[in-house]
Scaffold this motif. Sequence first.
Motif, PDB file in Angstrom:
ATOM      1  N   THR A   1      -3.303   3.431  -2.749  1.00 13.69           N
ATOM      2  CA  THR A   1      -3.344   2.433  -3.820  1.00 13.69           C
ATOM      3  C   THR A   1      -2.449   1.251  -3.449  1.00 13.69           C
ATOM      4  O   THR A   1      -1.373   1.421  -2.872  1.00 13.69           O
ATOM      5  CB  THR A   1      -2.872   3.042  -5.151  1.00 13.69           C
TER       6      THR A   1
ATOM      7  N   GLU B   1       0.859  -1.184   0.000  1.00 18.67           N
ATOM      8  CA  GLU B   1       0.000   0.000   0.000  1.00 18.67           C
ATOM      9  C   GLU B   1       0.895   1.234   0.000  1.00 18.67           C
ATOM     10  O   GLU B   1       1.697   1.427   0.918  1.00 18.67           O
ATOM     11  CB  GLU B   1      -0.908  -0.001   1.226  1.00 18.67           C
TER      12      GLU B   1
ATOM     13  N   TYR C   1      -2.364  -2.975 -10.022  1.00 21.21           N
ATOM     14  CA  TYR C   1      -2.672  -2.147  -8.868  1.00 21.21           C
ATOM     15  C   TYR C   1      -4.149  -2.265  -8.524  1.00 21.21           C
ATOM     16  O   TYR C   1      -4.986  -2.595  -9.368  1.00 21.21           O
ATOM     17  CB  TYR C   1      -2.268  -0.681  -9.086  1.00 21.21           C
ATOM     18  N   ILE C   2      -4.454  -2.029  -7.243  1.00 18.11           N
ATOM     19  CA  ILE C   2      -5.820  -2.083  -6.734  1.00 18.11           C
ATOM     20  C   ILE C   2      -6.104  -0.749  -6.068  1.00 18.11           C
ATOM     21  O   ILE C   2      -5.358  -0.315  -5.190  1.00 18.11           O
ATOM     22  CB  ILE C   2      -5.981  -3.234  -5.716  1.00 18.11           C
ATOM     23  N   SER C   3      -7.184  -0.082  -6.496  1.00 17.78           N
ATOM     24  CA  SER C   3      -7.489   1.237  -5.962  1.00 17.78           C
ATOM     25  C   SER C   3      -8.992   1.480  -5.971  1.00 17.78           C
ATOM     26  O   SER C   3      -9.704   0.980  -6.853  1.00 17.78           O
ATOM     27  CB  SER C   3      -6.779   2.325  -6.786  1.00 17.78           C
ATOM     28  N   SER C   4      -9.462   2.229  -5.001  1.00 15.79           N
ATOM     29  CA  SER C   4     -10.871   2.624  -4.972  1.00 15.79           C
ATOM     30  C   SER C   4     -11.087   3.939  -5.708  1.00 15.79           C
ATOM     31  O   SER C   4     -12.213   4.405  -5.844  1.00 15.79           O
ATOM     32  CB  SER C   4     -11.360   2.754  -3.518  1.00 15.79           C
ATOM     33  N   SER C   5      -9.985   4.557  -6.165  1.00 14.45           N
ATOM     34  CA  SER C   5     -10.055   5.808  -6.927  1.00 14.45           C
ATOM     35  C   SER C   5      -9.623   5.561  -8.364  1.00 14.45           C
ATOM     36  O   SER C   5      -8.553   4.985  -8.597  1.00 14.45           O
ATOM     37  CB  SER C   5      -9.157   6.882  -6.296  1.00 14.45           C
ATOM     38  N   PHE C   6     -10.429   5.982  -9.320  1.00 13.85           N
ATOM     39  CA  PHE C   6     -10.097   5.797 -10.724  1.00 13.85           C
ATOM     40  C   PHE C   6      -9.307   7.000 -11.237  1.00 13.85           C
ATOM     41  O   PHE C   6      -9.665   8.147 -10.945  1.00 13.85           O
ATOM     42  CB  PHE C   6     -11.363   5.610 -11.562  1.00 13.85           C
TER      43      PHE C   6
END
Length: 258
Positions: free
Chosen positions: A154, A141, A225-230
Motif C-alpha cells: 500500500t 510504499e 492511501y493508494i492500494s490495489s487491495s480493498f
Amino acid sequence: MLSTNLKYLRKRLGITQAQMAEKISIKRSLIGAYEEGRAEPKLSTLVSISRLFGISLDSLITQDHSQLVPSLDQEEANKQEGKLRVLAITVDQDHNENIELVPQRASAGYLNGYADPEFMEDLPKFRLPMLAGTGTYRAFEIAGDSMLPLVSGTVIVGRFVEDWNYIKDGTPCIIVSQREGVVFKRLFNKVKTGAYMALHSDNPVYPPYEVPVNDILEIWEAKAYISSSFPMADLSLSKLSSIVLDLQHEVMKLKKAI
C-alpha cells in the motif's frame, strides 16, 4: 533583497560564482544574474541555495543580509538540537510541488538521500489536485502487515510535519528514523520526558515500542492511501454490537425529539 543576500552569503562562505554554480548544478551566468537582480531563481533552485548556505527559505528571501548572521547562528544551534529539518522537494514546469514516491526498494537509500535534491529527482513523481496547496506531501510504499487492514505494498501519502509537538496521540504517520528506517505506525508523542516517541501498530500481534526523538529524521502525517487491495469489512461480534448500540442511541434521540 534576495540578490544582495545571495552575494553576501556566497562571499561569507568564501566561494566564487563558478564554485557556487557547480555546487547547486546550474550555470555560472545564472548566479551572476541572480546577484545582480536580472533574474529570479525557480523554487527548486532556491531550495538548493538554502541547503548550501544552511539557512531557511524564509530568511533567505525576507531578511536583510545584515540580519542573517544571528539568524545563521540560531539555525546552527537548532541543528545541534535536531530541530531544523531541511526538506528537499521537486516541482513541475509550473513550479507546483510534486508528490515524490519512495518505493520499498528505495527506502534504505532514502535515509541517506532524504535531503538530497538529486536523489529526489530520480524518484517517481505525481500530483493529487485535491491536496494541492495544503502542504508538502510525499508517498511511501509500506511493507509488512503491522497496519492491517492496509496490506504490504500500500502507498501512504503523508503531509510533512514540521513541528512534532502538535501531533495528536494516535495519529497514523510515516516515521523516518536512523534506527527503524521507514515505518508506518500510529504515533504517540508524549512519552516519558519527551526524549522518546511511542510507535503503535494497528495489528495487535505487534507490540508498541519507543524510538528516541534524536533518531527521527522526518515525520509525515498520513492523509491518503493508494492500494490495489480493498480492506475487508469488520463483521466481528464486537463490531456488530457497537453498530447496534449506535443505532439504539440514535433511535432514542429521535424519540426524545418528537
